[in-house]
Design a protein around this motif. Structure first.
Motif, PDB file in Angstrom:
ATOM      1  N   GLY A  28       0.848  -1.180   0.000  1.00  0.00           N
ATOM      2  CA  GLY A  28       0.000   0.000   0.000  1.00  0.00           C
ATOM      3  C   GLY A  28       0.886   1.233   0.000  1.00  0.00           C
ATOM      4  N   ILE A  29       0.286   2.390   0.117  1.00  0.00           N
ATOM      5  CA  ILE A  29       1.047   3.647   0.144  1.00  0.00           C
ATOM      6  C   ILE A  29       1.416   3.970   1.590  1.00  0.00           C
ATOM      7  CG2 ILE A  29       0.968   6.119  -0.373  1.00  0.00           C
ATOM      8  CD1 ILE A  29      -0.987   5.514  -2.603  1.00  0.00           C
ATOM      9  N   ASP A  30       2.655   4.394   1.811  1.00  0.00           N
ATOM     10  CA  ASP A  30       3.108   4.782   3.150  1.00  0.00           C
ATOM     11  C   ASP A  30       2.313   5.985   3.640  1.00  0.00           C
ATOM     12  OD1 ASP A  30       4.958   2.753   3.043  1.00  0.00           O
ATOM     13  OD2 ASP A  30       6.645   4.048   2.570  1.00  0.00           O
ATOM     14  N   THR A  31       2.228   6.130   4.974  1.00  0.00           N
ATOM     15  CA  THR A  31       1.461   7.221   5.572  1.00  0.00           C
ATOM     16  C   THR A  31       2.323   8.058   6.504  1.00  0.00           C
ATOM     17  OG1 THR A  31       0.724   5.780   7.361  1.00  0.00           O
ATOM     18  CG2 THR A  31      -0.736   5.965   5.454  1.00  0.00           C
ATOM     19  N   VAL A  32       1.992   9.340   6.590  1.00  0.00           N
ATOM     20  CA  VAL A  32       2.653  10.270   7.503  1.00  0.00           C
ATOM     21  C   VAL A  32       1.569  10.993   8.291  1.00  0.00           C
ATOM     22  CG1 VAL A  32       4.102  12.330   7.689  1.00  0.00           C
ATOM     23  CG2 VAL A  32       4.625  10.602   5.967  1.00  0.00           C
ATOM     24  N   TYR A  33       1.717  11.005   9.598  1.00  0.00           N
ATOM     25  CA  TYR A  33       0.784  11.714  10.469  1.00  0.00           C
ATOM     26  C   TYR A  33       1.499  12.935  11.032  1.00  0.00           C
ATOM     27  CZ  TYR A  33      -2.110   7.575  10.147  1.00  0.00           C
ATOM     28  OH  TYR A  33      -2.875   6.553   9.665  1.00  0.00           O
ATOM     29  N   LEU A  34       0.951  14.119  10.785  1.00  0.00           N
ATOM     30  CA  LEU A  34       1.509  15.379  11.276  1.00  0.00           C
ATOM     31  C   LEU A  34       0.629  15.855  12.428  1.00  0.00           C
ATOM     32  CD1 LEU A  34       2.245  17.029   7.813  1.00  0.00           C
ATOM     33  CD2 LEU A  34       3.791  15.671   9.243  1.00  0.00           C
ATOM     34  N   ILE A  35       1.188  15.823  13.625  1.00  0.00           N
ATOM     35  CA  ILE A  35       0.438  16.113  14.851  1.00  0.00           C
ATOM     36  C   ILE A  35       0.939  17.429  15.440  1.00  0.00           C
ATOM     37  CG2 ILE A  35      -0.115  15.221  17.149  1.00  0.00           C
ATOM     38  CD1 ILE A  35       0.622  12.397  15.950  1.00  0.00           C
ATOM     39  N   LYS A  65      -2.861  15.385   8.178  1.00  0.00           N
ATOM     40  CA  LYS A  65      -2.575  16.571   8.995  1.00  0.00           C
ATOM     41  C   LYS A  65      -3.654  16.680  10.075  1.00  0.00           C
ATOM     42  CE  LYS A  65      -1.322  21.374   8.796  1.00  0.00           C
ATOM     43  NZ  LYS A  65      -1.135  22.559   7.997  1.00  0.00           N
ATOM     44  N   ILE A  66      -3.255  16.395  11.294  1.00  0.00           N
ATOM     45  CA  ILE A  66      -4.173  16.364  12.426  1.00  0.00           C
ATOM     46  C   ILE A  66      -4.366  17.783  12.964  1.00  0.00           C
ATOM     47  CG2 ILE A  66      -4.589  15.346  14.699  1.00  0.00           C
ATOM     48  CD1 ILE A  66      -4.371  13.290  12.368  1.00  0.00           C
ATOM     49  N   SER A  67      -5.621  18.145  13.287  1.00  0.00           N
ATOM     50  CA  SER A  67      -5.914  19.480  13.817  1.00  0.00           C
ATOM     51  C   SER A  67      -5.538  19.558  15.298  1.00  0.00           C
ATOM     52  CB  SER A  67      -7.395  19.808  13.629  1.00  0.00           C
ATOM     53  OG  SER A  67      -8.182  18.917  14.389  1.00  0.00           O
ATOM     54  N   LYS A  68      -5.623  20.752  15.845  1.00  0.00           N
ATOM     55  CA  LYS A  68      -5.215  20.964  17.241  1.00  0.00           C
ATOM     56  C   LYS A  68      -6.096  20.220  18.234  1.00  0.00           C
ATOM     57  CE  LYS A  68      -2.860  25.262  16.469  1.00  0.00           C
ATOM     58  NZ  LYS A  68      -2.394  26.495  17.066  1.00  0.00           N
ATOM     59  N   ASP A  69      -7.308  19.844  17.814  1.00  0.00           N
ATOM     60  CA  ASP A  69      -8.177  19.080  18.710  1.00  0.00           C
ATOM     61  C   ASP A  69      -7.979  17.569  18.559  1.00  0.00           C
ATOM     62  OD1 ASP A  69      -9.411  18.623  16.272  1.00  0.00           O
ATOM     63  OD2 ASP A  69     -11.387  19.317  16.910  1.00  0.00           O
ATOM     64  N   GLU A  94       4.676   6.956   9.603  1.00  0.00           N
ATOM     65  CA  GLU A  94       5.575   7.849  10.339  1.00  0.00           C
ATOM     66  C   GLU A  94       4.722   8.880  11.078  1.00  0.00           C
ATOM     67  OE1 GLU A  94       8.150   9.590   7.415  1.00  0.00           O
ATOM     68  OE2 GLU A  94       9.034   7.675   6.869  1.00  0.00           O
ATOM     69  N   TYR A  95       5.187   9.280  12.255  1.00  0.00           N
ATOM     70  CA  TYR A  95       4.454  10.220  13.089  1.00  0.00           C
ATOM     71  C   TYR A  95       5.399  11.347  13.483  1.00  0.00           C
ATOM     72  CZ  TYR A  95       1.518   6.081  13.426  1.00  0.00           C
ATOM     73  OH  TYR A  95       0.751   4.990  13.123  1.00  0.00           O
ATOM     74  N   TYR A  96       4.941  12.588  13.304  1.00  0.00           N
ATOM     75  CA  TYR A  96       5.774  13.746  13.619  1.00  0.00           C
ATOM     76  C   TYR A  96       4.959  14.787  14.376  1.00  0.00           C
ATOM     77  CZ  TYR A  96       8.961  12.062   9.981  1.00  0.00           C
ATOM     78  OH  TYR A  96       9.817  11.302   9.219  1.00  0.00           O
ATOM     79  N   TYR A  97       5.619  15.446  15.334  1.00  0.00           N
ATOM     80  CA  TYR A  97       5.090  16.698  15.867  1.00  0.00           C
ATOM     81  C   TYR A  97       5.490  17.786  14.888  1.00  0.00           C
ATOM     82  CZ  TYR A  97       3.744  15.124  20.570  1.00  0.00           C
ATOM     83  OH  TYR A  97       3.127  14.526  21.640  1.00  0.00           O
ATOM     84  N   VAL A  98       4.576  18.714  14.621  1.00  0.00           N
ATOM     85  CA  VAL A  98       4.861  19.832  13.722  1.00  0.00           C
ATOM     86  C   VAL A  98       4.506  21.152  14.400  1.00  0.00           C
ATOM     87  CG1 VAL A  98       4.578  18.494  11.598  1.00  0.00           C
ATOM     88  CG2 VAL A  98       2.599  19.629  12.592  1.00  0.00           C
ATOM     89  N   ASP A  99       5.214  22.229  14.016  1.00  0.00           N
ATOM     90  CA  ASP A  99       4.903  23.548  14.557  1.00  0.00           C
ATOM     91  C   ASP A  99       3.717  24.158  13.798  1.00  0.00           C
ATOM     92  OD1 ASP A  99       5.945  24.531  12.155  1.00  0.00           O
ATOM     93  OD2 ASP A  99       7.842  25.163  13.050  1.00  0.00           O
ATOM     94  N   GLN A 101       3.605  26.282  11.482  1.00  0.00           N
ATOM     95  CA  GLN A 101       3.842  26.421  10.045  1.00  0.00           C
ATOM     96  C   GLN A 101       3.876  25.057   9.333  1.00  0.00           C
ATOM     97  OE1 GLN A 101       5.888  28.227  12.326  1.00  0.00           O
ATOM     98  NE2 GLN A 101       4.433  29.917  12.039  1.00  0.00           N
ATOM     99  N   GLY A 102       3.718  23.973  10.082  1.00  0.00           N
ATOM    100  CA  GLY A 102       3.737  22.635   9.496  1.00  0.00           C
ATOM    101  C   GLY A 102       5.122  22.027   9.380  1.00  0.00           C
ATOM    102  N   LYS A 103       6.131  22.698   9.955  1.00  0.00           N
ATOM    103  CA  LYS A 103       7.497  22.185   9.911  1.00  0.00           C
ATOM    104  C   LYS A 103       7.677  21.084  10.964  1.00  0.00           C
ATOM    105  CE  LYS A 103      12.299  23.591  10.341  1.00  0.00           C
ATOM    106  NZ  LYS A 103      13.225  24.667  10.705  1.00  0.00           N
ATOM    107  N   LYS A 104       8.288  19.979  10.554  1.00  0.00           N
ATOM    108  CA  LYS A 104       8.495  18.859  11.471  1.00  0.00           C
ATOM    109  C   LYS A 104       9.434  19.268  12.606  1.00  0.00           C
ATOM    110  CE  LYS A 104       7.841  15.507   7.808  1.00  0.00           C
ATOM    111  NZ  LYS A 104       8.488  14.576   6.880  1.00  0.00           N
TER     112      LYS A 104
END
Length: 109
Positions: A28-35, A65-69, A94-99, A101-104
């Motif tokens: 399948g296609i890889d996934t990225v979660y931006l938290i 792209k996960i919202s603030k809630d 993959e899971y990342y915290y982002v600021d 501006q969306g920067k990891k």
């Protein structure tokens, strides 16, 4: 000699079937979660939500792209990017915290 040929073809079919059923990589296609940075708690992804934007694919990865809630609502189906409609296939997440501006900022385990 003819019998040997039938045995060889039978073994070849058997090996091919075993490979396809058990060892063939269904990708399948890889996934990225931006938290959002500093978010704690559960994250929820809600699929098939009318009026919401579809998931995007960047660099051959589905971006969540996960919202603030802690929620993501998308019009995409749950099977978006899957190997088939019933099987997500092998993929990396993959899971990342982002600021803001969306920067990891930090990769999560």
């Amino acid at each position: 000699m003819k019998k040997t040929g039938y045995i060889f073809v039978g073994l070849l079919l058997l090996v091919g079937t075993i490979y396809f059923l058990f060892f063939h990589e269904r990708r399948g296609i890889d996934t990225v979660y931006l938290i959002p940075n500093g978010y704690t708690g559960c994250v929820g992804v809600f699929y098939d939500v009318e009026g919401k934007p579809p998931l995007k694919v960047q660099n051959e990865k589905i971006i969540h792209k996960i919202s603030k809630d802690g929620k993501l609502k998308t019009s995409s189906p749950e099977s978006f990017g899957w190997y088939s409609r019933v099987d997500s296939g092998w993929h990396n997440s993959e899971y990342y915290y982002v600021d803001d501006q969306g920067k990891k900022v930090k990769k999560l385990n």
